[in-house]
Design an enzyme around this catalytic site. Sequence first.
Site, PDB file in Angstrom:
ATOM      1  N   LYS A  16     -31.886  42.732  19.492  1.00 38.08           N
ATOM      2  CA  LYS A  16     -31.617  41.296  19.414  1.00 38.08           C
ATOM      3  C   LYS A  16     -31.002  40.862  20.735  1.00 38.08           C
ATOM      4  CE  LYS A  16     -29.194  37.900  16.463  1.00 38.08           C
ATOM      5  NZ  LYS A  16     -28.362  37.711  15.248  1.00 38.08           N
ATOM      6  N   SER A  69     -30.077  34.577  11.739  1.00 42.73           N
ATOM      7  CA  SER A  69     -30.431  34.346  13.124  1.00 42.73           C
ATOM      8  C   SER A  69     -31.238  35.484  13.755  1.00 42.73           C
ATOM      9  CB  SER A  69     -29.160  34.146  13.951  1.00 42.73           C
ATOM     10  OG  SER A  69     -28.341  35.285  13.905  1.00 42.73           O
ATOM     11  N   SER A 113     -27.037  37.140   8.875  1.00 46.91           N
ATOM     12  CA  SER A 113     -28.168  37.213   9.804  1.00 46.91           C
ATOM     13  C   SER A 113     -28.897  38.540   9.902  1.00 46.91           C
ATOM     14  CB  SER A 113     -27.716  36.801  11.201  1.00 46.91           C
ATOM     15  OG  SER A 113     -27.581  35.412  11.238  1.00 46.91           O
TER      16      SER A 113
HETATM   17  N1  GLN Z   1     -26.565  31.194   8.952  1.00 45.08           N
HETATM   18  C1  GLN Z   1     -25.229  31.472   9.314  1.00 45.08           C
HETATM   19  C2  GLN Z   1     -24.808  30.564  10.458  1.00 45.08           C
HETATM   20  O1  GLN Z   1     -25.587  29.789  10.873  1.00 45.08           O
HETATM   21  C3  GLN Z   1     -25.047  32.914   9.653  1.00 45.08           C
HETATM   22  C4  GLN Z   1     -25.570  33.304  10.983  1.00 45.08           C
HETATM   23  C5  GLN Z   1     -25.259  34.728  11.331  1.00 45.08           C
HETATM   24  O2  GLN Z   1     -25.016  35.567  10.468  1.00 45.08           O
HETATM   25  N2  GLN Z   1     -25.248  35.018  12.630  1.00 45.08           N
HETATM   26  O3  GLN Z   1     -23.747  30.627  10.936  1.00 45.08           O
END
Ligand code: GLN
Length: 495
Positions: free
Chosen positions: A74, A149, A173
């Site tokens: 990532k 994400s 995420s």
């Molecule tokens: N969807 C959540 C956010 O937008 C979690 C994102 C994540 O785990 N990086 O913050």
Amino acid sequence: MRTITDFSHALAAKQASAVELATDALAKATAAKGLNAFLHVDADLTLAEARAADKQFAAGVTNKPLLGVPIAHKDIFVTCGWRSTAGSMMLANYVSPFDATVVERLRAAGMVCVGKLNCDEFAMGSSNENSAFGAVQNPWDTSRIPGGSSGGSAAAISAGIVPASTGSDTGGSLRQPAAMTGITAIKPTYGRVSRYGMIAFASSLDQGGPMAHTAEDCALVLDAMAGFDERDSTSLDSEKAKVSIWRAFSGQIASKRPSNVEFAGLRIGVPKEFFAEGLSADVGARVTEAIETFKKHGATVVDISLPRTALSIPAYYVIAPAEASSNLSRFDGIRFGHRAAQYADVNDMIAKSRAEGFGREVKRRILTGAYVLSHGYYDAYYLQAQRVRRLIAQDFQTAFKSCDLIMGPVAPTTAWKIGEKSSDPVAMYLEDIFTLGVSLAGLPGMSVPCGFDHQRLPVGLQIIGNYFEESAMLAAAHRYQQLTDWHLQSPGGHK
Ligand code: GLN
């Protein structure tokens, strides 16, 4: 050939070289360019790593199960060589002078990096649409999001480009994109995996972890990633953190039991709040069937309650932006990152650089975060959210008195259409309802493929364990994967 285990058997039997596997992965990444999963590919760097792995094989190295196996990272993990953008214009041309601990450890284990993967900007999002470099397509239906994400990390595995990837999970995420693309992922106990070199979003929540097709592969990669790191002040150095995840996992799966009692003695807690209004009928049905499979094979199902599940959304969306606003203050156009071309003075330069470098969602979080931390609002929002966070963590401990693992859905729905929710941030935040509590409590959580909805879109089963229970979770998931074949199905058809 899809899993790490397949790849490492082929390498050990000399049916394939690391260079051949890397070349194949690079070709697949190019062929699947339309998915937009990869942000940076550099064949020279990848092939140099592959040649180094082949040299180790030639020298007789046999004790490295990940040697020569392709992986991609990532773009939130910094890497020497490849750019590290965190999905942001702010870091569009940033090349780190050092590797993240996770990258360093997987390289030491012999894994070959195929490139860097697309993600929501600074990991803020649930659909990968917040990437400054464009949305990622879901290989199961390219008009849909792959989750976020870690959307690129999930799509690259699901499309069969690489057998494993790294991701990060601040509020879901790793788990949610795994669920949306039919792969397996685990977010470890907070502190298990070093955050050093992982571009920060919300430091008290961020945790790196592996994504792969199977629980067994996740166990292998997590074992190589995890462990104390003195460069991360929240890295865990306790006795429990020192136990090898792979060894504990292998020990647990070695005890063979007749298949009708595979899960004898396992108490599964099913929180009623995870099966409430808003859960799609298909997701509810598949998750219930998966829990039935555990039950049919000897597990006991216990009704539990996580009464503050709904509060996890406001608590998280106060705490995470608060931490983000502080972490992202380092991007000022002075030290690194984007700098505006024209400005009047230093203040103007900082303001313009940030205005140009950050995307809409990141700005929204910075504003929210600065607001909830400001004098006069701190007690009402930030402190209150911290109190709720503590209560959420306590609710899990109460639940674990009557069960060993908790199971439920990862997300209320399957993958939605690209663009469907992108203009409604609150609708997007509500999608995180089943993953946020685990993150706030610092607990480990997994997503395991458990079937499809009526449109053949993947559904994920969430398995939540108590602190340091990763090997028990992975072992339960592995046994489930021995009984089912959801994890073997691919967008192109069956294995
Ligand atoms: N969807 C959540 C956010 O937008 C979690 C994102 C994540 O785990 N990086 O913050």
